[in-house]
Motif scaffolding. Structure first.
Motif, PDB file in Angstrom:
ATOM      1  N   ARG A 140      -4.868  -1.247   4.876  1.00 31.55           N
ATOM      2  CA  ARG A 140      -4.427  -1.924   3.313  1.00 31.55           C
ATOM      3  C   ARG A 140      -5.119  -1.263   2.414  1.00 31.55           C
ATOM      4  O   ARG A 140      -6.336  -0.732   2.390  1.00 31.55           O
ATOM      5  CB  ARG A 140      -4.821  -3.614   3.426  1.00 31.55           C
ATOM      6  CG  ARG A 140      -4.393  -4.196   4.500  1.00 31.55           C
ATOM      7  CD  ARG A 140      -4.474  -5.881   4.234  1.00 31.55           C
ATOM      8  NE  ARG A 140      -5.898  -5.735   4.414  1.00 31.55           N
ATOM      9  CZ  ARG A 140      -6.872  -6.910   3.532  1.00 31.55           C
ATOM     10  NH1 ARG A 140      -6.310  -7.297   2.572  1.00 31.55           N
ATOM     11  NH2 ARG A 140      -8.119  -7.121   3.912  1.00 31.55           N
ATOM     12  N   GLN A 147      -4.297  -6.095  -3.434  1.00 32.20           N
ATOM     13  CA  GLN A 147      -3.781  -5.165  -2.357  1.00 32.20           C
ATOM     14  C   GLN A 147      -2.339  -4.676  -3.008  1.00 32.20           C
ATOM     15  O   GLN A 147      -1.482  -5.322  -3.172  1.00 32.20           O
ATOM     16  CB  GLN A 147      -3.304  -5.934  -0.876  1.00 32.20           C
ATOM     17  CG  GLN A 147      -2.967  -5.473   0.145  1.00 32.20           C
ATOM     18  CD  GLN A 147      -2.712  -6.295   1.383  1.00 32.20           C
ATOM     19  OE1 GLN A 147      -3.430  -7.117   1.678  1.00 32.20           O
ATOM     20  NE2 GLN A 147      -1.604  -6.129   2.138  1.00 32.20           N
ATOM     21  N   THR A 149      -0.575  -2.189  -0.889  1.00 33.22           N
ATOM     22  CA  THR A 149       0.278  -1.473  -0.024  1.00 33.22           C
ATOM     23  C   THR A 149      -0.466  -1.506   1.324  1.00 33.22           C
ATOM     24  O   THR A 149      -1.571  -1.736   1.419  1.00 33.22           O
ATOM     25  CB  THR A 149       0.853  -0.192  -0.352  1.00 33.22           C
ATOM     26  OG1 THR A 149       1.879   0.429   0.650  1.00 33.22           O
ATOM     27  CG2 THR A 149      -0.323   0.835  -0.161  1.00 33.22           C
ATOM     28  N   THR A 150       0.354  -1.461   2.360  1.00 39.19           N
ATOM     29  CA  THR A 150       0.066  -1.443   3.768  1.00 39.19           C
ATOM     30  C   THR A 150       0.579  -0.295   4.650  1.00 39.19           C
ATOM     31  O   THR A 150       1.793  -0.277   4.494  1.00 39.19           O
ATOM     32  CB  THR A 150       0.260  -3.024   4.668  1.00 39.19           C
ATOM     33  OG1 THR A 150      -0.296  -3.921   3.873  1.00 39.19           O
ATOM     34  CG2 THR A 150      -0.379  -2.976   5.873  1.00 39.19           C
ATOM     35  N   ALA A 151      -0.190   0.357   5.405  1.00 45.52           N
ATOM     36  CA  ALA A 151       0.570   1.532   6.137  1.00 45.52           C
ATOM     37  C   ALA A 151       0.102   1.386   7.814  1.00 45.52           C
ATOM     38  O   ALA A 151      -1.089   0.838   7.998  1.00 45.52           O
ATOM     39  CB  ALA A 151       0.022   2.917   5.678  1.00 45.52           C
ATOM     40  N   THR A 155       4.787   4.005   9.041  1.00 45.54           N
ATOM     41  CA  THR A 155       5.020   3.698   7.637  1.00 45.54           C
ATOM     42  C   THR A 155       4.031   3.933   6.865  1.00 45.54           C
ATOM     43  O   THR A 155       3.135   3.335   6.470  1.00 45.54           O
ATOM     44  CB  THR A 155       5.099   2.229   7.506  1.00 45.54           C
ATOM     45  OG1 THR A 155       4.260   1.541   8.169  1.00 45.54           O
ATOM     46  CG2 THR A 155       6.721   1.869   8.591  1.00 45.54           C
ATOM     47  N   GLY A 158       4.994   4.778   1.857  1.00 43.62           N
ATOM     48  CA  GLY A 158       4.267   3.629   0.922  1.00 43.62           C
ATOM     49  C   GLY A 158       2.981   3.961   0.486  1.00 43.62           C
ATOM     50  O   GLY A 158       2.645   4.040  -0.798  1.00 43.62           O
ATOM     51  N   LEU A 159       2.057   4.528   1.292  1.00 40.43           N
ATOM     52  CA  LEU A 159       0.731   4.547   0.923  1.00 40.43           C
ATOM     53  C   LEU A 159       0.815   5.743   0.066  1.00 40.43           C
ATOM     54  O   LEU A 159       0.044   5.921  -1.062  1.00 40.43           O
ATOM     55  CB  LEU A 159      -0.182   4.901   2.293  1.00 40.43           C
ATOM     56  CG  LEU A 159      -1.490   5.310   1.784  1.00 40.43           C
ATOM     57  CD1 LEU A 159      -2.392   4.353   1.111  1.00 40.43           C
ATOM     58  CD2 LEU A 159      -2.301   5.669   3.239  1.00 40.43           C
ATOM     59  N   GLU A 162       2.130   5.242  -3.509  1.00 38.49           N
ATOM     60  CA  GLU A 162       1.197   4.610  -4.333  1.00 38.49           C
ATOM     61  C   GLU A 162       0.083   5.379  -4.862  1.00 38.49           C
ATOM     62  O   GLU A 162      -0.317   5.242  -5.925  1.00 38.49           O
ATOM     63  CB  GLU A 162       0.557   3.513  -3.430  1.00 38.49           C
ATOM     64  CG  GLU A 162      -0.026   2.401  -4.409  1.00 38.49           C
ATOM     65  CD  GLU A 162       0.818   1.569  -5.293  1.00 38.49           C
ATOM     66  OE1 GLU A 162       0.248   1.302  -6.412  1.00 38.49           O
ATOM     67  OE2 GLU A 162       2.043   1.278  -4.924  1.00 38.49           O
TER      68      GLU A 162
END
Length: 306
Positions: A140, A147, A149-151, A155, A158-159, A162
């Motif tokens: 996270r 918070q 984004t989460t990777a 996936t 997204g990290l 961001e």
């Protein structure tokens, strides 16, 4: 955008124009971090792995019955299908919980630009995040917005997306990030990595207490004075280093020109040790091999182009 095509002899030339617009996101330059020691996993040390909380639901699998097994664990449906007595076996999926906190307050980063301390910090977060994801962690990312984004698994886009658009903001405290860390269901017992710039003493007490007693915590303190002179930051850096170390954090002091990959194995091994509170902080002058290296020349700056 316009493109002009021509042959080497100048006999033919074609022009093409494109009216549509699109967004190009340039991910931060990241270092590939090595294992904590030779023969270790390609991610983090075994000690760090054992000390980090696991998340996920129990998975039920079956195996053939062995003499002495509890008959209450017999899985009758599987037994009927296979024609062999089968028993249930409960296992936990090996998914580590981890959170990376990046201080995005403008007051923490006195300089700006492609070669600034903040850009180094963003690249460090990207390298650490990808390193943990490759090791089976669910990561996270926490910033001034909480918070973001989460990777996990494959996936990771997204990290990186961001991180490509992050910039210092006019925020007063780390409260949103710390609140997201403490909220119910937020993997409170997992590994915590904090990448910090100039941190005032007023923030240290709350930040130091954010470490879970069930899992390690690593602080990457970016020495902003090595990028840009800042009289107050030098004294506050020493205070932050001492306070976090006493609170049980493994502390790494990062200076301009330093390669994170050269010292990461040492700091993760330190974090993985049980009861490392009060241990000597790791920095670019410590032992255990070369810990200072010049950042590879020609690495592209992190920018989001439109």
């Amino acid at each position: 955008m316009a493109i002009r095509l021509g042959d080497p002899f100048g006999l033919c030339e074609l022009s093409r124009s494109f009216r549509s617009l699109d967004e190009l996101i340039v991910a931060p330059a990241v270092e590939r971090l090595p294992p904590a020691r030779p023969g270790a996993s390609a991610s983090v040390s075994a000690e760090l792995r054992r000390a980090t909380g696991l998340v996920g639901e129990d998975e039920t699998t079956t195996r053939p019955y062995r003499s002495g097994d509890d008959l209450r664990k017999v899985h009758w449906k599987t037994t009927a299908r296979s024609g062999e007595l089968m028993v249930r076996r409960e296992e936990h999926p090996q998914i580590g919980a981890a959170a990376i906190l990046l201080d995005t307050r403008m007051r923490a980063w006195p300089d700006s630009g492609p070669s600034s301390a903040f850009e180094w910090a963003v690249s460090a977060v990207g390298g650490i995040g990808l390193h943990l994801v490759r090791g089976g962690y669910r990561v996270r990312l926490l910033t001034d917005r909480g918070q973001v984004t989460t990777a996990a698994g494959a996936t990771v886009s997204g990290l990186l997306d961001e991180l490509a658009t992050l910039a210092p903001v006019d925020a007063e405290s780390l409260h949103p990030a710390l609140a997201a860390l403490r909220r119910p269901g937020g993997d409170r017992g997992g590994l915590l990595v904090a990448v910090l710039g100039h941190t005032e003493p007023a923030q240290l007490t709350t930040l130091a207490a954010a470490r879970s007693h069930r899992a390690p915590a690593i602080a990457v303190l970016v020495d902003v004075t090595s990028w840009h002179p800042h009289p107050a930051a030098a004294a506050d850096l020493a205070t932050a280093r001492t306070a976090l170390t006493r609170a049980g954090w493994a502390v790494l002091v990062a200076r301009q020109g330093m390669s994170l990959a050269s010292v990461w194995p040492r700091v993760t091994a330190l974090a993985g040790q049980r009861g490392f509170a009060g241990a000597r902080p790791a920095d670019d002058r410590g032992g255990g091999g070369p810990a200072s290296a010049t950042r590879a020349a020609g690495q592209p700056p992190r920018r989001a182009a439109r």
